[in-house]
Scaffold this active site. Structure first.
Site, PDB file in Angstrom:
ATOM      1  N   THR A  31      -1.307   4.938   2.877  1.00 44.13           N
ATOM      2  CA  THR A  31      -1.644   5.333   1.509  1.00 44.13           C
ATOM      3  C   THR A  31      -0.372   5.586   0.714  1.00 44.13           C
ATOM      4  OG1 THR A  31      -1.659   7.732   1.877  1.00 44.13           O
ATOM      5  CG2 THR A  31      -3.693   6.526   2.382  1.00 44.13           C
ATOM      6  N   ASP A  32      -0.506   5.636  -0.578  1.00 43.64           N
ATOM      7  CA  ASP A  32       0.544   6.225  -1.392  1.00 43.64           C
ATOM      8  C   ASP A  32       0.515   7.732  -1.108  1.00 43.64           C
ATOM      9  OD1 ASP A  32       2.558   6.551  -3.268  1.00 43.64           O
ATOM     10  OD2 ASP A  32       1.620   5.214  -4.719  1.00 43.64           O
TER      11      ASP A  32
END
Length: 214
Positions: free
Chosen positions: A139-140
């Site tokens: 994920t970011d």
């Protein structure tokens, strides 16, 4: 690739291949943009160069990211499938299918009403099933309350980029409670365990193909 060899890491959050959708996007200076094909060819060359030295390239931000400030966590991006496939996904597709990228970073934004990092149509159907991606999806930075780790796992993601956020900022207790519930509920614990095993395999596969493991 040579620059990366001087770091004590297994990979790098690069290249950034989103296509400009607005002049106000905070990463326009970083994104290749161009059209989907040209951006894909640039991404392919960078991935090949980096991975020839043993790095994992986490191509980003998958997909349609276009804002870095002013409540970027509430960005709902709308488009049609043809435009998404022909323009906005094309650089990622080339980097994965032609460049063999071992990594992908998902995005903060939603496509329609579903968060990119927890979007099975994006991560499972397109990335893994259609393009044949076998690597790791991260994920970011997990700093917003909607970035549920269990949703990420079910959707085909592998790693939550916890910048001292997911379990320490507001909403962290909710993350822990959701994970605990999934692990303890008889209706979900088998499926949840299988997703954890899959994610572990994806991570180990990618890391085992880096220079430091060869």
């Amino acid at each position: 690739g040579e620059d990366w060899l001087r770091t004590d890491t297994e990979g790098a959050y690069t290249p950034a291949v989103n296509t400009h959708r607005t002049p106000y996007a905070g990463r326009n200076f970083e994104y290749y943009s161009e059209d989907g094909f040209l951006a894909g060819e640039l991404a392919y060359e960078e991935v090949m160069g980096m991975q020839s030295k043993g790095a994992i390239c986490y191509i980003k931000h998958f997909a349609l990211n276009e804002r870095e400030a002013e409540n970027r966590q509430s960005l709902f991006t709308w488009s049609n499938e043809q435009a998404i496939r022909e323009i906005y996904l094309k650089p990622f597709e080339i980097a994965v299918k032609k460049g063999g990228s071992l990594g992908v970073m998902s995005a903060f934004n939603y496509i329609g009403y579903e968060w990119c990092g927890g979007n099975s149509a994006l991560l499972n159907q397109v990335l893994r099933n259609e393009w044949g991606f076998d690597g790791v999806v991260i994920t970011d930075s997990n700093r917003y309350s909607y970035m549920y780790v269990d949703q990420m796992l079910y959707a085909g993601g592998d790693l939550s980029l916890d910048f001292m956020a997911a379990f320490k900022l507001p909403g962290g207790d909710d993350q822990k409670n959701r994970l605990l519930a999934a692990a303890e509920n008889p209706d979900t614990k088998v499926g949840f365990t299988l997703e954890l095993q899959r994610a572990s395999k994806d991570i180990l596969y990618a890391v085992s193909n880096t220079w430091k493991m060869q």
